[in-house]
Motif scaffolding. Structure first.
Motif, PDB file in Angstrom:
ATOM      1  N   GLU A   1       0.832  -1.211   0.000  1.00 56.65           N
ATOM      2  CA  GLU A   1       0.000   0.000   0.000  1.00 56.65           C
ATOM      3  C   GLU A   1       0.863   1.256   0.000  1.00 56.65           C
ATOM      4  OE1 GLU A   1      -2.460  -0.499   3.395  1.00 56.65           O
ATOM      5  OE2 GLU A   1      -3.917  -1.812   2.375  1.00 56.65           O
ATOM      6  N   ASN A   2       1.925   1.232   0.792  1.00 57.12           N
ATOM      7  CA  ASN A   2       2.821   2.392   0.833  1.00 57.12           C
ATOM      8  C   ASN A   2       3.663   2.501  -0.430  1.00 57.12           C
ATOM      9  OD1 ASN A   2       2.474   3.761   3.523  1.00 57.12           O
ATOM     10  ND2 ASN A   2       2.822   1.683   4.233  1.00 57.12           N
ATOM     11  N   TYR A   3       4.132   1.360  -0.939  1.00 55.05           N
ATOM     12  CA  TYR A   3       4.876   1.388  -2.198  1.00 55.05           C
ATOM     13  C   TYR A   3       3.999   1.924  -3.328  1.00 55.05           C
ATOM     14  CZ  TYR A   3       8.929  -1.290  -0.516  1.00 55.05           C
ATOM     15  OH  TYR A   3      10.072  -1.696   0.139  1.00 55.05           O
ATOM     16  N   GLN A   4       2.719   1.550  -3.332  1.00 57.69           N
ATOM     17  CA  GLN A   4       1.803   2.017  -4.357  1.00 57.69           C
ATOM     18  C   GLN A   4       1.642   3.539  -4.292  1.00 57.69           C
ATOM     19  OE1 GLN A   4       0.431   0.198  -6.805  1.00 57.69           O
ATOM     20  NE2 GLN A   4      -0.573   2.012  -7.658  1.00 57.69           N
TER      21      GLN A   4
ATOM     22  N   ALA B   1      10.345   3.552  -9.813  1.00 56.25           N
ATOM     23  CA  ALA B   1      10.804   2.211 -10.197  1.00 56.25           C
ATOM     24  C   ALA B   1      11.108   1.369  -8.962  1.00 56.25           C
ATOM     25  CB  ALA B   1      12.034   2.319 -11.090  1.00 56.25           C
ATOM     26  N   ALA B   2      11.741   1.982  -7.976  1.00 57.03           N
ATOM     27  CA  ALA B   2      12.043   1.266  -6.737  1.00 57.03           C
ATOM     28  C   ALA B   2      10.762   0.845  -6.025  1.00 57.03           C
ATOM     29  CB  ALA B   2      12.897   2.141  -5.826  1.00 57.03           C
ATOM     30  N   ALA B   3       9.735   1.692  -6.102  1.00 55.24           N
ATOM     31  CA  ALA B   3       8.453   1.361  -5.483  1.00 55.24           C
ATOM     32  C   ALA B   3       7.795   0.177  -6.187  1.00 55.24           C
ATOM     33  CB  ALA B   3       7.527   2.571  -5.518  1.00 55.24           C
ATOM     34  N   LEU B   4       7.848   0.156  -7.513  1.00 51.08           N
ATOM     35  CA  LEU B   4       7.311  -0.988  -8.254  1.00 51.08           C
ATOM     36  C   LEU B   4       8.069  -2.262  -7.907  1.00 51.08           C
ATOM     37  CD1 LEU B   4       6.611   0.436 -11.836  1.00 51.08           C
ATOM     38  CD2 LEU B   4       4.933  -0.401 -10.180  1.00 51.08           C
ATOM     39  N   PHE B   5       9.367  -2.142  -7.745  1.00 51.16           N
ATOM     40  CA  PHE B   5      10.147  -3.318  -7.345  1.00 51.16           C
ATOM     41  C   PHE B   5       9.698  -3.799  -5.973  1.00 51.16           C
ATOM     42  CE2 PHE B   5      13.790  -5.483  -5.468  1.00 51.16           C
ATOM     43  CZ  PHE B   5      14.095  -6.387  -6.473  1.00 51.16           C
TER      44      PHE B   5
END
Length: 213
Positions: free
Chosen positions: A112-115, A130-134
């Motif tokens: 949820e936070n990465y999104q 990109a790091a968040a998608l990873f």
């Protein structure tokens, strides 16, 4: 025949001359003058507002960054996110919070936070996006939700092909194919990494994994 005195000749209009009606001229042009003055004032006000807002944004960013440096726990990160939502420090706080949730094994909260990080940084900070998608990909992988994991890795590679995370995302794809038992796709994925990222730190690992399969 009488002749007018010389000094009076200057006040005599010739037949083709007309007196200028200054009041009439003013009535005709004053609308344009007022409009031009209004535009100038509006422009000056817009510039003033722009610099004022810019100054406020910079001040908010400095405050948020200072809070981030001193943030001792998740609660402090949440305060930054809530009080300074438009700052880069807020996005960085979300990223740290997501990582902490991931390390705690709370995969759903991590995603949820990465999104949120991805949505807020996709255009302004592509490497962070990109790091968040990873992060989304590895959190799904940790839950053995391999199809969703592959989706996240593929989105990263297609949307941010030049990111520092792209080769690692391709490694994630190959690893997931291994876990799914699809060894042909895993080998092909490792081969693609070797060819597409010859200078990457992941090349040697891809070669090693390919030889094992």
């Amino acid at each position: 025949m009488s002749i007018l005195p010389a000094e009076n000749n200057r006040d005599v209009l010739q037949p083709n001359e007309r007196e200028v009606d200054l009041d009439a001229v003013w009535r005709r042009v004053r609308g344009w003058i007022y409009a031009a003055m209004g535009l100038l004032l509006a422009g000056a006000l817009a510039v003033s507002i722009h610099f004022h807002l810019k100054s406020q944004e910079e001040e908010a960013e400095l405050t948020a960054q200072s809070m981030l440096i001193q943030a001792p726990n998740e609660g402090a990160l949440q305060v930054i996110i809530e009080k300074h939502p438009s700052t880069d420090a807020s996005i960085q706080s979300l990223m740290l919070l997501a990582y902490q949730k991931y390390m705690q094994g709370d995969w759903k909260a991590a995603r949820e936070n990465y999104q949120k990080v991805y949505e807020r940084s996709a255009t302004r900070q592509p490497d962070l996006a990109a790091a968040a998608l990873f992060g989304i990909g590895v959190s799904y992988e940790a839950e053995n939700n391999y199809d969703k994991s592959l989706e996240a890795y593929a989105l990263l590679a297609s949307r941010f092909p030049d990111s520092f995370k792209t080769a690692e995302a391709r490694m994630g794809e190959a690893r997931v194919y291994e876990k799914k038992g699809d060894l042909a796709k895993a080998r092909q994925s490792y081969e693609n990494i070797i060819v597409s990222f010859p200078s990457s730190e992941w090349k040697n690992e891809a070669e090693r994994r390919k030889m094992i399969l």
